[in-house]
Scaffold this active site. Structure first.
Site, PDB file in Angstrom:
ATOM      1  N   ASP A   1       3.930 -32.421  48.073  1.00  0.00           N
ATOM      2  CA  ASP A   1       5.350 -32.403  48.380  1.00  0.00           C
ATOM      3  C   ASP A   1       6.140 -33.097  47.273  1.00  0.00           C
ATOM      4  O   ASP A   1       5.742 -34.171  46.794  1.00  0.00           O
ATOM      5  CB  ASP A   1       5.573 -33.120  49.716  1.00  0.00           C
ATOM      6  CG  ASP A   1       7.028 -33.211  50.107  1.00  0.00           C
ATOM      7  OD1 ASP A   1       7.631 -32.168  50.387  1.00  0.00           O
ATOM      8  OD2 ASP A   1       7.555 -34.339  50.121  1.00  0.00           O
TER       9      ASP A   1
ATOM     10  N   GLU B   1       4.742 -28.589  44.757  1.00  0.00           N
ATOM     11  CA  GLU B   1       6.119 -28.209  45.040  1.00  0.00           C
ATOM     12  C   GLU B   1       6.902 -28.730  43.839  1.00  0.00           C
ATOM     13  O   GLU B   1       7.154 -29.939  43.735  1.00  0.00           O
ATOM     14  CB  GLU B   1       6.623 -28.851  46.336  1.00  0.00           C
ATOM     15  CG  GLU B   1       8.043 -28.428  46.659  1.00  0.00           C
ATOM     16  CD  GLU B   1       8.620 -29.168  47.872  1.00  0.00           C
ATOM     17  OE1 GLU B   1       9.464 -28.583  48.561  1.00  0.00           O
ATOM     18  OE2 GLU B   1       8.236 -30.332  48.103  1.00  0.00           O
TER      19      GLU B   1
END
Length: 735
Positions: free
Chosen positions: A343, A379
């Site tokens: 993330d 990401e």
């Protein structure tokens, strides 16, 4: 209680069969107390006297799995200089393998007074916070082996542990929402039938339910609020939380491996649940604030935040790096997971202010013999300056391709001048990845994910509907590149419903035909809706859970999804390891290259055709005889030829199938608008009318191609003017 000196490594609580070794790092501590708790949370404090290289440690014979514990760290409380030690707060072990309880919405977990933040709050947090648990590391893995799917053969399914099983009728009620529920045969069978090779789980590291959400009667559903990087989330356990969640998680992984499905974890190493300078003191902050967090230079009372969550881990600190690497290695070696999706990975690349793709974190990953061998998915953005880095990560890494998502959405909603961009995305985004030596599999292709509209909502809403989140509609992305097909929200209009179903099929088909690695968001294959809410991070209810109560339309969609995924698996041409060749000479047996782009009239596209702003239709020829790469055994790869007719035009478009050099006869195998026409045959040069906003796939099997090549050679030897079709007719007449 008898204590022995113990060892400084490994960090955390390590049970060896007769007792437990405890070790915790703090470079600022003056004293450290290990706190052992009984079932009633009564506390026995043991002062740690052994310190090696800032690691405080001891060994206690007889301490067994299930033992609750925490730490109290005595040291400077000087926020202006970055120090926040507070022995009144019972702290979680950063290396805890399991965590019990939850954080209450209580002033006791904060180190300052709400009435006057400049004043200390020395109320004891014991009884209001989570506690660490000693776990049993021994588990019978049997003959468990990682499936080891190559990226180019992978189909990833993003899912939520709780959301997948909460509404499934075949999962026993006491298992719903748990690791055991996710591992139920009915769930695994669904994914196997769909053709999934990897399940990517939204955060399962222990996270904190934000107090401000609790005040609103909501909860942190997504889990991007980590506090324990080694501990599986305790609320996902079906049979207890005193460490049993570890075995339950392992059993889930084992079940997926037996089904030949990999398990990938969405991990949040960029920040913790302790938030900004006004956040609670739960663990890292009270242990060694300046080592674990990035502080604002010259203003150490505040945190440098590139995540939008209040803090960022200090990636220039060797102890933060060690924590992350130890955690990653633990999940691979002890929990048997197959990879990670990071993330806000740009935050991990920040050493000073800018994003540095050669930062210490990437250097360490590169040389690690364990982590470098599993799937690593970034990401590639964060909210800081220069944080958008699609295409900017090192060669070991794959990336969520945000440009793929945006392009495919724009194309199918009818935006002009999209053909050139679409061609780049569906052929693997060489413009983003080839310069760094990466291949098409560097691109994780997706149209939807947990963050944003579901695929059904993408074709049903122009505007987000986030009122239930209690933020006045201020949360969630406002520019969704969605199109409601003429009506906002639910409708009974059969024409609109039919168009929406076709658009979802178009998205799925584009995704599964594209080079790279496709990722499907949970429930999209069944038409899941969130009623227009594009930010269900706080909706732990039926709005965000996957519904298994299908309509006839949803059953049709599921069957279609299974078909297109299987179609991808059966065609190596759609799963290339390398980018398509850039010329038309690689076939050997043919003048045609691996891929040809044609206008609807059947001619090769020119520069002018690519730059025509109103053009929304294209024909793609994929040459199964010209694949320029061997398989894993070094053998030449042979596949069918494919002809893909794509039209995002609002009107039906006539396509003229190309001349016989591309193939004499084509078999229709997929039609997103008219499935009843599948199975029909079409001759070269014939006109095929493609329904507005739809995709048609035609196939010429390899055996048929060989027969046609033989006829072409025969025609050439007998009469140069004779066409292959004429030769075929003559051959049939002679027979």
């Amino acid at each position: 209680m008898e204590t022995w000196p113990g060892r400084p490594y490994p960090l955390g609580a390590t049970y060896d069969g007769t007792g437990t070794n405890f070790a915790i790092f703090s470079s600022v501590a003056e004293r450290v107390e290990l706190c052992l708790l009984d079932d009633d949370k009564n506390e026995e404090r043991i002062e740690l006297t052994e310190v090696d290289a800032f690691v405080w440690h001891c060994y206690i014979p007889g301490v067994r799995p299930g033992q609750l514990y925490g730490y109290r760290v005595h040291g400077p409380y000087d926020p202006d200089n970055g120090h926040r030690c507070d022995p009144s707060k019972l702290l979680l072990d950063p290396y805890a393998k399991a965590i019990d309880g939850h954080v209450e919405n209580s002033p006791a977990v904060f180190s300052y007074s709400f009435d006057d933040p400049s004043q200390r709050n020395e109320e004891d947090s014991l009884g209001h916070t989570m506690v660490s648990v000693v776990v049993n590391p021994f588990f019978d893995w049997g003959h468990d082996r990682p499936p080891g799917h190559d990226y180019h053969n992978s189909v990833i399914y993003e899912a939520h542990v709780k959301g997948m099983s909460m509404l499934h009728p075949d999962v026993p009620e006491d298992m719903r929402g748990t690791y055991s529920g996710l591992a139920h045969p009915s769930i695994i069978e669904h994914l196997s039938d769909l053709g999934v090779t990897a399940i990517e789980l939204m955060p399962v590291h222990q996270f904190v339910n934000d107090t401000y959400l609790q005040e609103k009667g909501l909860s942190n559903y997504w889990g991007y609020n980590t506090i324990g990087f080694f501990a599986p989330q305790n609320t996902y356990a079906s049979y207890g939380t005193r460490g049993e969640q570890v075995d339950e998680f392992k059993a889930m992984v084992k079940a997926y491996h037996e089904a030949n499905i990999e398990v990938i974890l969405d991990v949040v190493y960029n920040h913790t649940a302790e938030g900004n300078h006004m956040g609670p003191t739960l663990s890292f902050r009270g242990i060694d604030n300046a080592s674990y967090y990035r502080l604002v230079p010259g203003d150490e009372a505040h945190y440098f935040d590139t995540t939008g969550t209040g803090n960022s881990l200090n990636m220039s600190s060797p102890h933060s790096l060690q924590l992350i690497m130890d955690s990653l290695r633990y999940w691979v070696t002890e929990m048997h997971v197959d990879g990670f999706r990071f993330d806000l990975a740009s935050t991990l690349a920040r050493e000073l202010h800018a994003v540095d793709r050669l930062s210490a974190f990437f250097d360490i990953i590169q040389q690690d013999p364990v982590i470098s061998q599993v799937k690593l998915i970034a990401e590639p953005w964060d909210v800081g300056e220069g944080g958008y880095n699609v295409g900017g990560f090192p060669p070991l890494w794959t990336e969520w391709n945000g440009q793929y998502r945006d392009t495919v959405r724009d194309f199918w909603r009818g935006e002009p001048a999209m053909l050139s961009e679409l061609a780049s995305r569906i052929t693997g985004s060489s413009d983003l990845y080839e310069h760094s030596g990466r291949r098409p599999v560097a691109s994780i292709n997706f149209v939807t994910a947990h963050d944003g509209f579901t695929m059904r909502d993408l074709v049903s809403y122009n505007e987000k509907r986030n009122e239930a989140n209690g933020e006045g509609g201020a949360d969630g992305e406002s520019h969704n590149r969605s199109w409601n097909c003429g009506v906002e929200g639910p409708t009974d209009d059969p024409a609109v419903k039919g168009l929406r179903l076709r658009q979802i099929k178009n998205f799925l088909t584009t995704l599964l035909l594209s080079q790279g690695v496709p990722m499907i968001s949970h429930g999209d294959e069944m038409g899941r809706t969130q009623l227009g809410n594009n930010n269900t991070y706080c909706q732990d209810n039926e709005l965000a859970w996957v519904s298994w109560d299908w309509t006839t339309e949803q059953e049709e969609l599921l069957e279609f999804a299974q078909k297109i995924v299987n179609f991808r698996h059966s065609h190596p041409l759609l799963r290339k390891r390398r980018f398509f060749a850039g010329d038309s000479t690689h076939g050997g047996e043919s003048e045609l290259g691996e891929i040809e782009w044609l206008v609807p009239s059947g001619e090769r596209m020119t520069d002018e055709d690519w730059n025509t702003s109103y053009a929304k239709s294209v024909m793609i020829y994929l040459n199964g005889a010209a694949i320029s790469e061997p398989n894993h055994r070094g053998e030449k790869v042979i596949d069918s030829d494919l002809l893909v007719l794509i039209s995002a035009d609002s009107s039906d478009i006539d396509f003229t199938l190309p001349n016989e050099a591309y193939g004499m006869t084509w078999h229709e195998v997929l039609n997103t608008a008219s499935p009843e026409s599948e199975g029909t045959e079409h001759a070269a040069g014939s006109v095929y009318t493609v329904t507005s906003r739809s995709i048609v796939i035609l196939e010429r099997p390899a055996e048929q191609r060989e027969e046609e090549l033989e006829l072409r050679n025969e025609a050439a030897s007998n009469n140069e003017a004779e066409t292959p079709s004429a030769a075929a007719e003559k051959k049939e007449t002679d027979a």
